[in-house]
Design a protein around this motif. Structure first.
Motif, PDB file in Angstrom:
ATOM      1  N   ARG A   1      41.852  31.033  40.412  1.00  0.00           N
ATOM      2  CA  ARG A   1      41.961  32.456  40.094  1.00  0.00           C
ATOM      3  C   ARG A   1      40.663  32.920  39.443  1.00  0.00           C
ATOM      4  NH1 ARG A   1      46.197  36.150  39.071  1.00  0.00           N
ATOM      5  NH2 ARG A   1      45.595  37.860  37.679  1.00  0.00           N
ATOM      6  N   ASN A   2      40.136  34.027  39.943  1.00  0.00           N
ATOM      7  CA  ASN A   2      38.914  34.606  39.394  1.00  0.00           C
ATOM      8  C   ASN A   2      39.117  36.106  39.263  1.00  0.00           C
ATOM      9  OD1 ASN A   2      36.122  34.585  38.585  1.00  0.00           O
ATOM     10  ND2 ASN A   2      35.613  35.435  40.585  1.00  0.00           N
ATOM     11  N   GLN A   3      38.718  36.666  38.117  1.00  0.00           N
ATOM     12  CA  GLN A   3      38.996  38.083  37.884  1.00  0.00           C
ATOM     13  C   GLN A   3      37.881  38.737  37.081  1.00  0.00           C
ATOM     14  OE1 GLN A   3      42.894  38.796  36.344  1.00  0.00           O
ATOM     15  NE2 GLN A   3      42.688  41.009  36.378  1.00  0.00           N
ATOM     16  N   ALA A   4      37.475  39.927  37.521  1.00  0.00           N
ATOM     17  CA  ALA A   4      36.524  40.750  36.779  1.00  0.00           C
ATOM     18  C   ALA A   4      37.203  42.073  36.453  1.00  0.00           C
ATOM     19  CB  ALA A   4      35.264  40.989  37.595  1.00  0.00           C
ATOM     20  N   GLU A   5      37.134  42.484  35.193  1.00  0.00           N
ATOM     21  CA  GLU A   5      37.728  43.742  34.754  1.00  0.00           C
ATOM     22  C   GLU A   5      36.697  44.537  33.962  1.00  0.00           C
ATOM     23  OE1 GLU A   5      42.294  43.330  33.789  1.00  0.00           O
ATOM     24  OE2 GLU A   5      41.172  41.762  32.748  1.00  0.00           O
ATOM     25  N   ALA A   6      36.621  45.827  34.228  1.00  0.00           N
ATOM     26  CA  ALA A   6      35.713  46.703  33.495  1.00  0.00           C
ATOM     27  C   ALA A   6      36.455  47.992  33.143  1.00  0.00           C
ATOM     28  CB  ALA A   6      34.478  47.024  34.321  1.00  0.00           C
ATOM     29  N   GLU A   7      36.298  48.424  31.892  1.00  0.00           N
ATOM     30  CA  GLU A   7      36.962  49.641  31.411  1.00  0.00           C
ATOM     31  C   GLU A   7      35.961  50.515  30.667  1.00  0.00           C
ATOM     32  OE1 GLU A   7      41.163  49.051  29.777  1.00  0.00           O
ATOM     33  OE2 GLU A   7      40.245  47.076  29.448  1.00  0.00           O
ATOM     34  N   SER A   8      36.062  51.805  30.876  1.00  0.00           N
ATOM     35  CA  SER A   8      35.319  52.790  30.101  1.00  0.00           C
ATOM     36  C   SER A   8      36.332  53.764  29.519  1.00  0.00           C
ATOM     37  CB  SER A   8      34.306  53.531  30.976  1.00  0.00           C
ATOM     38  OG  SER A   8      33.288  52.653  31.425  1.00  0.00           O
TER      39      SER A   8
END
Length: 234
Positions: free
Chosen positions: A86-93
């Motif tokens: 499992r690989n995950q990238a998350e970005a929030e502004s």
């Protein structure tokens, strides 16, 4: 929000690939996952099963308007009968004003090598970006998952690992770039292409060095490198 993917119809979809040596079998992999579970940045193994999980999370807000996070992990599993990756990238502004917008970028590179001629593989690769009350903000999440499948176990050489570390350094250096989001994405793609080239050559050399039979490897025994790529942009 725009989403790009190489092998899934939407963000959050589980990726599966069927190759001559690596394919998904839900019951066996679920049993494996039930024993070891997923943990960020972790690799676990049990009775021929292996599980790896990596993630990068970037959160930008008025207090931290520009945030960049990256991960670059190499998991050499050796011989396995079942594997979960499992690989995950998350970005929030969040909550930045249009007059002073946020910029949040998250990039996660996961490399998994495994050996066997009938591996049950469950591979999940996710990218998710979110703007919350953040007009004019730039948000980018990119996940790259490299799955290397070979008939016999092999190890990346010290030179190959050193080359991968240099690429990791270049990936991290993107955090100080003032280039556009599109350019950062293009630069990440270029680094991913370098990684795949290294892994392809390494797998071929490893397969040749570990094959002791008189007959050449068959088509189904040839090493295989699969890249799963997911981008989500807010």
């Amino acid at each position: 929000m725009t989403t790009e993917h190489d092998s899934a119809p939407r963000v959050g979809t589980r990726l599966t690939r069927r190759t001559p040596r690596a394919f998904r079998a839900g019951v066996l992999v679920t049993a494996c996952l039930g024993v070891v579970g997923f943990a960020s940045g972790a690799a676990e193994a049990y009775a021929g099963c292996a599980v790896v999980a990596d993630s990068a999370h970037a959160l930008a807000n008025p207090g931290h308007p520009t945030v960049f996070r990256d991960t670059f992990d190499v998991h050499q599993l050796g011989a396995v009968t079942a594997a979960g990756a499992r690989n995950q990238a998350e970005a929030e502004s969040v909550a930045c004003r249009a007059s002073s917008p946020c910029r949040s970028i998250s990039l996660s590179f996961q490399i998994v090598t495994m050996a066997g001629e009938d591996i049950h593989l469950d591979a999940v690769n996710l990218g998710n970006s979110t703007n919350v009350h953040c007009d004019g903000c730039q948000t980018l999440a990119g996940a790259y998952q490299f799955i290397v499948s070979t008939p016999h176990p092999f190890s990346l050489t010290s030179d190959e690992l050193a080359r991968l570390r240099r690429i990791h350094a270049e990936l991290t250096a993107l955090g100080s770039s003032t280039a556009s989001i599109d350019q950062v994405k293009a630069d990440a793609d270029a680094l991913a292409a370098q990684v795949k080239a290294i892994l392809t050559n390494a797998a071929a050399a490893g397969a040749a060095s570990t094959h002791t039979g008189m007959r050449p490897l068959t088509a189904t025994q040839q090493p295989h490198v699969t890249l799963h790529r997911m981008f989500d942009q807010g």
